[in-house]
Write an enzyme that holds these catalytic residues in place. Structure first.
Site, short mmCIF file in Angstrom:
data_model
loop_
_atom_site.label_atom_id
_atom_site.label_comp_id
_atom_site.label_asym_id
_atom_site.label_seq_id
_atom_site.Cartn_x
_atom_site.Cartn_y
_atom_site.Cartn_z
N CYS A 156 -18.80 -32.60 -104.75
CA CYS A 156 -19.19 -31.27 -104.28
C CYS A 156 -18.11 -30.21 -104.51
CB CYS A 156 -19.56 -31.31 -102.80
SG CYS A 156 -21.08 -32.20 -102.51
N1 COA Z 1 -36.30 -37.34 -89.05
C1 COA Z 1 -36.33 -37.51 -87.72
N2 COA Z 1 -35.30 -38.05 -87.04
C2 COA Z 1 -34.23 -38.44 -87.73
C3 COA Z 1 -34.14 -38.30 -89.12
C4 COA Z 1 -35.24 -37.71 -89.79
N3 COA Z 1 -35.24 -37.52 -91.12
N4 COA Z 1 -32.95 -38.76 -89.54
C5 COA Z 1 -32.30 -39.21 -88.43
N5 COA Z 1 -33.09 -39.02 -87.34
C6 COA Z 1 -32.79 -39.37 -85.95
C7 COA Z 1 -31.89 -40.58 -85.85
O1 COA Z 1 -32.63 -41.77 -85.88
C8 COA Z 1 -31.22 -40.36 -84.52
O2 COA Z 1 -32.10 -40.77 -83.49
P1 COA Z 1 -31.53 -41.49 -82.17
O3 COA Z 1 -30.62 -40.47 -81.53
O4 COA Z 1 -32.77 -41.79 -81.41
O5 COA Z 1 -30.78 -42.69 -82.66
C9 COA Z 1 -31.10 -38.84 -84.43
O6 COA Z 1 -32.07 -38.31 -85.34
C10 COA Z 1 -29.73 -38.35 -84.81
O7 COA Z 1 -29.36 -38.95 -86.06
P2 COA Z 1 -27.97 -38.71 -86.75
O8 COA Z 1 -27.94 -39.37 -88.09
O9 COA Z 1 -26.89 -39.07 -85.79
O10 COA Z 1 -28.10 -37.14 -86.97
P3 COA Z 1 -27.00 -36.02 -87.04
O11 COA Z 1 -27.23 -35.06 -85.98
O12 COA Z 1 -25.62 -36.58 -87.24
O13 COA Z 1 -27.41 -35.31 -88.41
C11 COA Z 1 -26.74 -35.20 -90.71
C12 COA Z 1 -27.43 -36.01 -89.62
C13 COA Z 1 -26.66 -36.04 -91.97
C14 COA Z 1 -27.60 -33.96 -91.00
C15 COA Z 1 -25.33 -34.77 -90.22
O14 COA Z 1 -24.60 -35.89 -89.78
C16 COA Z 1 -24.54 -34.06 -91.29
O15 COA Z 1 -24.89 -33.00 -91.72
N6 COA Z 1 -23.42 -34.63 -91.71
C17 COA Z 1 -22.62 -34.07 -92.77
C18 COA Z 1 -23.35 -34.30 -94.02
C19 COA Z 1 -22.64 -33.72 -95.21
O16 COA Z 1 -22.23 -32.61 -95.22
N7 COA Z 1 -22.53 -34.51 -96.25
C20 COA Z 1 -21.93 -34.07 -97.40
C21 COA Z 1 -22.76 -34.47 -98.52
S1 COA Z 1 -22.05 -33.86 -99.95
#
Ligand code: COA
Length: 372
Positions: A156
């Protein structure tokens, strides 16, 4: 030392857009098919049932409303769940090269220069379509550009690392004009069947044209300073390298696509980026609170909002910190450049802005520009 200016930018936006609702409908249909197929194993506890995705979660967790892709039908086919990109014969231009050419031509037109006057083409992206010849050399040929060309990959952060690389060559006098191109076909390395990340990415290509100030006809920004930093982490990783077999059994080869530990990325990258920007600005004698615009990598709205607040010491206005995430999703290296290209107008001469990208590696790159 030569002064460096940015005299053109370009964005190629793919023809198809997928809304969160469309994406979730296809994903949930895939979940139904999967669970029906594995009914017995799920009942016996051998296989875990898959759960539905939701548009509300996607928007709340990421700020993404839709994403552009080069092919839509394959992604939205619940029996397939990946785009249809048939291999092209060697005598046809590759996809990345075509996308990059479109973005490059916009930048060249803006700068009012001919491709033949370009000395360097950098193809800076998260994944290359093939091992060699370098994508950049093919783009050079498609454009009719001069000089030389090479690929570089810092995931990225590729755009800002590319800008620093090209700018340093211009400063030293070895070249006069460079195009830094970021064609990203993220749809080809995203696992569309993984609920945790299926919504994250989109496709796009961007271009930034850098020139020695002496030769630029239409300079827009002076490059004040650049800074790059890396720190190894496995939290964003893709193992699809030349030592692995092609992943024809995708079920067993999840690590050959984008993988992340999103929670850790969130927690670890935020301080890394905020500290990097603060130190860069301080070392260069810039007052962070005086920055007129922040063109940040577009990964996640909450992350960007946090970084913006931390850098400026207050909540930036939407104009000060443009968000293109909602329409384009995370476009890897291209995100900060889309934000820049589409929101670079309206500054007064002397105003300072910051382009910043961050991601796998970990890597952070920052570029301070001054409006002319
Ligand atoms: N739809 C519905 N629910 C979902 C889901 C989806 N697509 N994906 C995950 N969930 C649920 C999970 O199961 C979890 O449920 P639980 O609390 O009952 O266990 C809940 O949502 C939270 O999941 P989590 O993975 O902990 O979400 P989060 O708030 O951490 O958000 C990201 C996920 C990936 C958006 C976030 O961690 C993020 O943005 N991280 C940085 C990513 C990034 O910048 N990456 C760089 C790539 S270059």
């Amino acid at each position: 030392m030569q002064e460096v200016v940015i005299s053109g930018t370009g964005v190629f936006t793919p023809p198809h857009s997928i809304s969160n609702d469309e994406l979730v409908e296809a994903f949930n249909a895939y979940v139904d098919l999967y669970n029906a197929k594995h009914l017995a194993e799920i009942a016996s506890g051998e296989v875990e049932a898959k759960t539905y995705s939701s548009s509300d979660f996607i928007y709340a967790a990421s700020g993404i409303e839709s994403r552009f892709v080069m092919e839509k039908a394959g992604i939205l086919d619940p029996t397939r769940m990946c785009p249809r990109y048939d291999p092209r014969p060697d005598d046809q231009p590759s996809m990345m090269a075509e996308m990059a050419r479109e973005a490059a031509q916009v930048a060249l037109a803006e700068a009012e220069i001919d491709a033949a006057d370009i000395d360097l083409i950098l193809c800076a992206a998260s994944n290359m379509e093939r091992a060699y010849p370098a994508m950049a050399v093919e783009i050079q040929a498609l454009l009719g550009a001069g000089g030389f060309a090479f690929d570089m990959n810092v995931a990225c952060s590729s755009a800002t690392f590319g800008i620093q690389t090209a700018a340093d060559m211009i400063k030293s006098g070895s070249i006069q004009r460079a195009l830094v191109l970021c064609p990203e076909i993220t749809s080809g390395h995203l696992e569309w069947r993984d609920r945790d990340c299926h919504f994250i990415f989109g496709d796009v290509a961007t271009a930034v044209l850098l020139e020695a100030a002496d030769v630029a006809k239409r300079p827009q920004f002076k490059l004040r300073s650049t800074r790059c930093a890396t720190r190894f982490s496995n939290n964003i990783r893709n193992n699809n390298g030349f030592l692995r077999r092609a992943h024809d059994q995708m079920e067993d080869r999840r690590d050959m696509q984008f993988m992340q530990n999103g929670r850790k990325v969130f927690k670890e990258v935020l301080p890394l980026v905020s500290d990097h920007i603060a130190k860069h600005l301080e070392d260069e004698g810039h007052d962070a609170t005086g920055l007129k615009r922040l063109w940040l990598h577009q990964a996640n709205k909450t992350m960007n909002d946090y970084i913006g607040r931390k850098v400026l010491g207050r909540v930036p206005t939407p104009e000060e910190q443009p968000n293109i995430l909602k329409d384009y999703a995370n476009t890897s290296s291209a995100g900060s450049i889309i934000a820049f290209a589409q929101n670079k107008d309206g500054l007064s001469a002397g105003d300072l802005g910051l382009i910043c990208s961050f991601g796998a590696g970990y890597s952070v790159g920052s570029v301070v520009v001054e409006a002319l």
